[in-house]
Design an enzyme around this catalytic site. Structure first.
Site, short mmCIF file in Angstrom:
data_model
loop_
_atom_site.label_atom_id
_atom_site.label_comp_id
_atom_site.label_asym_id
_atom_site.label_seq_id
_atom_site.Cartn_x
_atom_site.Cartn_y
_atom_site.Cartn_z
N TYR A 114 52.71 12.09 53.89
CA TYR A 114 51.41 12.35 53.25
C TYR A 114 51.55 13.35 52.10
CZ TYR A 114 46.71 13.79 52.31
OH TYR A 114 45.54 14.05 51.65
N TRP A 116 50.22 14.43 47.70
CA TRP A 116 49.68 14.06 46.38
C TRP A 116 50.73 13.65 45.37
CZ3 TRP A 116 44.96 14.65 43.37
CH2 TRP A 116 43.83 14.59 44.17
#
Ligand SMILES: Nc1nc2c(c(=O)[nH]1)N[C@H]1C(S)=C(S)[C@@H](COP(=O)(O)OP(=O)(O)OC[C@H]3O[C@@H](n4cnc5c(=O)[nH]c(N)nc54)[C@H](O)[C@@H]3O)O[C@H]1N2
Ligand SMILES: Nc1nc2c(c(=O)[nH]1)N[C@H]1C(S)=C(S)[C@@H](COP(=O)(O)OP(=O)(O)OC[C@H]3O[C@@H](n4cnc5c(=O)[nH]c(N)nc54)[C@H](O)[C@@H]3O)O[C@H]1N2
Ligand SMILES: [Mo]
Length: 762
Positions: A114, A116
């Site tokens: 996980y 960005w």
């Protein structure tokens, strides 16, 4: 200059910039002149591209290299590293993947990964990782986000879909025209609006809010922090106790109900289950009417103000804004469900400027007109492995192989993970209770990480594969809502021996015999062109004509035309709910959900409710009397470029600042600028004290993002996730609950200096 005879351009989640280069080094970034409100965050990259914290060669943790997989996992984070060649690194990784696949199956490889990453449609680290692993038989994955997991799971039960409704949030233009009252739960902090996933050419949040204000909209900032609304908005501030929004909303709903201010016709036509909710509101199901007085005792906003607000909402064109932060608290499903219910009672859903909207506080994209740009994503292939976890259950998974977890009506079994692989995210930033994570993280045999700098994640790896930054490769930025598509130029050569994530996986794929499957015979340049061409064709089918790839390269950017129609959330549903039903079982807004009720969860009933949070000011004890909220950092995106000049400029003696009310500081004899220790039973972190009345007494605020720098269970640098609880929002969504956290604060004389500013030994 490029061979296109124009300046170099880049893009990022925080903005587009022109790039100045001299002698092969980036000397500065210049704001993109098309952007009405550029962000300073980008400048944080300039000095750190080739500073001592840059990872320039593959590195292997010493004990792992000497003794093999599984050796001294407890030393992750403190062991030294040995530099190795790419050849050696690829050999070690391929051999370990083969060993684990053969002995335990692919589900023993966890690559939820996980995070960005960086903007750019091709060099998206997670997509590259997942595509590679799918070529060798798959991996265990994760679902949902840290941003708003509770909403992702509950909102589909209520209005059929979360992300689609997020994307269709009523635009600022419409709000300026029609909204007369904007009630912002979680406020509208402009600092968060710097970010837009996938690239940001136009920052519109400031202009949008000010235009709405200029046209007469009033703002109410419901937040522990006054600074969550710009001064120029002149907002009313309701400084509620953190994690009590659901109670406040129920109190408003009770006023509407008992004063007959609710829109019965709207409820009849567009919703199901209101009467069962109304019975709960009146206290018929539990003996407690959810009156304004009842709510006032919980959220500590005077009941008269709640009653006045409810009446005001009923007589205004009211937008109820709900920040993502409301999901990141215990029972974070409830404020979302309650806010939709409140908006349904007001009957303005689908009207210009009324109803509800998610995340105006959170991201620049929310509030932009919805453009037709169905861009292509880098294809990840198919994952044959079915095992997955709700994303924030990672420490549980590592601690309990074969254990189970409830999730949205299912019971999932945790895989027995031997290899963890992260590329483009930082769990030692994003996860709660990092000291627990660190212990759980010691368990797998092998941790592989692609990173470009020696941050807290790289330090907790066994095999570190050094990747490039966006400035060292060519890519393209396009997102579904930002008006700009831009090139992302390769401004400088890769630093040291760093490789793009794609090249990293290609090398390992070649060793494992799947290079052709991984690349499909395309070079990175071919892929970027392919991604643009596919997107351009899709746009054309929707009536949007974009220039060809070569034209885009010449110019550097293109502005996608404004849509002909303004964006109003749920407009079609309102116009004709039979022709455009919601994707719920009833096709209507489910104020009561038989599906959710059918799960029988004690922590998420079939309608919105107040459920006492794990930690809040209402159950504070002497050893942890303060509520800590850990908000998004103003000077960076999460932990990215924490070591850069923009982030460092806000540090107090090298630590993250924490803000405390003067009354709380005086009670502890603390003074501005001193180093303090924030602590609770889970751990501690050191921070520099700022004293201010921008927040309510009893609450402290610290931004996330300081690189975790543990000395025992104390982070020397100021990472609040040493303190936050690692528990799911409920059995429904299992989202993270960082914002529900109690702590104590004391002076910290003789605090040891942070160590994270130098690379690990070896
Ligand atoms: N206490 C608390 N915790 C929180 C939150 C909170 O409010 N409070 N917020 C949560 C939220 S909303 C989120 S979304 C998460 C965010 O958590 P993350 O998304 O995990 O945080 P980032 O720091 O953005 O991590 C991105 C990582 O990718 C790396 N990276 C950048 N570009 C590249 C690349 O091209 N290739 C590779 N391989 N790596 C790259 C960066 O160096 C960085 O380490 O945090 C959550 N954690
Ligand atoms: N500069 C910058 N911007 C960012 C990010 C970043 O890292 N840096 N991260 C981006 C990401 S990934 C996400 S998901 C979004 C997150 O967007 P949000 O979730 O909206 O961001 P936060 O800053 O966590 O919270 C917003 C505000 O909620 C308030 N708040 C906290 N607890 C409560 C509560 O219990 N009730 C109420 N009513 N208010 C409360 C806080 O005062 C805080 O300022 O931000 C995005 N924007
Ligand atoms: Mo997020």
């Amino acid at each position: 200059m490029t061979d296109q005879n124009r300046d170099l351009l880049t893009n990022s989640h925080w903005g587009a910039y022109w790039v100045d280069v001299a002698d092969g080094r980036v000397t500065g970034l210049r704001d993109f002149e098309q952007d009405p409100d550029p962000s300073p965050i980008g400048h944080g990259i300039v000095d750190v591209l080739d500073d001592p914290l840059r990872i320039t060669r593959p590195a292997v943790r010493k004990s792992w290299l000497e003794h093999g997989p599984g050796a001294r996992g407890d030393l992750r984070g403190s062991d030294g590293f040995v530099s190795v060649s790419w050849d050696e690194a690829e050999r070690l990784v391929a051999a370990e993947l083969d060993r684990v696949r053969a002995a335990h199956g692919n589900q023993a490889i966890f690559a939820g990964s996980y995070g960005w990453a960086s903007a750019g449609r091709f060099h998206h680290a997670q997509s590259q990782l997942k595509r590679f692993l799918n070529c060798i038989g798959g991996f265990s994955h994760s679902v949902n986000t840290y941003s708003y997991a509770a909403a992702e799971v509950v909102v589909p039960h209520v209005i059929g879909d979360f992300l689609g409704h997020l994307e269709r949030a009523t635009s600022w233009e419409v709000l300026a025209e029609s909204c007369t009252l904007f009630v912002a739960f979680g406020g509208l902090p402009l600092s968060n609006g710097q970010i837009g996933q996938g690239g940001t050419g136009a920052h519109v949040q400031r202009g949008g809010m000010l235009a709405a204000r200029a046209k007469g909209a009033r703002f109410v900032n419901i937040s522990p922090m006054r600074s969550d609304a710009l001064d120029a908005l002149d907002a009313d501030w309701l400084a509620l106790r953190p994690s009590t929004d659901a109670a406040l909303m129920l109190g408003l709903a009770h006023v509407l109900l008992t004063e007959g201010l609710h829109d019965r016709a709207f409820l009849d036509r567009y919703t199901v289950g209101f009467d069962r909710f109304a019975a709960y509101l009146r206290g018929e199901t539990d003996g407690t009417p959810k009156t304004a007085d009842w709510a006032a005792a919980i959220c500590e906003i005077p009941a008269d103000r709640l009653r006045a607000l409810a009446r005001d909402m009923a007589t205004s064109r009211t937008m109820i804004g709900i920040s993502y932060s409301l999901t990141r608290q215990d029972h974070g499903e409830q404020p979302y469900w309650a806010a939709i219910t409140l908006a349904a009672m007001l009957g303005q859903i689908g009207l210009p400027g009324g109803g509800f909207g998610f995340g105006y506080s959170a991201m620049n994209n929310n509030g932009l007109e919805r453009r037709y740009l169905p861009y292509a994503a880098f294809p990840q292939g198919q994952n044959p492995v079915k095992s997955y976890i709700p994303v924030a259950r990672i420490a549980d998974m590592l601690e309990n192989p074969g254990g189970t977890v409830d999730y949205n009506g299912r019971r999932l079994t945790y895989p027995d993970v031997k290899v963890v692989w992260w590329a483009g995210g930082n769990p030692f930033h994003h996860h709660q209770d990092l000291n627990r994570l660190r212990r759980a993280w010691a368990r797998p045999d092998t941790v592989i990480v692609n990173e470009w700098c020696w941050n807290s994640l790289a330090r907790h790896a066994d095999i570190v594969l050094p990747c490039t930054t966006a400035l060292e490769r060519s890519d393209i930025a396009m997102s579904r809502k930002d008006p700009f598509i831009t090139v992302m130029d390769r401004a400088i050569a890769p630093v040291g021996e760093a490789r793009d994530d794609h090249a990293i996986f290609r090398g390992i794929a070649a060793r494992m015999g799947v290079e052709e499957a991984f690349t499909e015979g395309r070079s990175p340049e071919d892929w970027v062109r392919w991604l643009y061409d596919v997107s351009r064709q899709a746009a054309s089918r929707g009536g949007v004509e974009l220039p060809g790839f070569d034209d885009l390269q010449k110019r550097g950017w293109v502005r996608v035309p404004d849509p002909a129609k303004r964006t109003i959330l749920m407009e079609r549903f309102r116009a004709d709910p039979d022709a455009h039903p919601l994707k719920t079982p009833s096709g209507r807004i489910e104020i009561f959900s038989d599906t959710v009720a059918g799960f029988g969860y004690d922590d998420c009933p079939g309608h919105p409710a107040w459920l006492e949070p794990l930690e809040w000011l209402g159950n504070a004890k002497a050893d942890a009397p303060l509520h800590m909220i850990s908000t998004q950092p103003k000077t960076k995106l999460h932990s990215q470029m924490d070591h850069g000049p923009v982030s460092k400029a806000t540090r107090i003696k090298g630590r993250e600042p924490v803000t405390m009310h003067p009354v709380d500081a005086a009670a502890r004899g603390l003074s501005e600028g001193q180093i303090v220790r924030i602590f609770n039973a889970r751990g501690a972190c050191l921070a520099g004290l700022r004293i201010s009345d921008v927040l309510r007494p009893g609450v402290i605020q610290i931004a996330t993002g300081a690189w975790y720098d543990p000395d025992g269970d104390t982070c020397l640098h100021g990472n609040p996730n040493t303190l936050t609880p690692d528990k799911g929002t409920s059995k429904l969504a299992q989202g993270p609950i960082a914002h529900s956290c109690l702590v104590q604060v004391e002076a910290a004389p003789d605090a040891p200096a942070p160590r994270i500013g130098t690379p690990p030994p070896g």
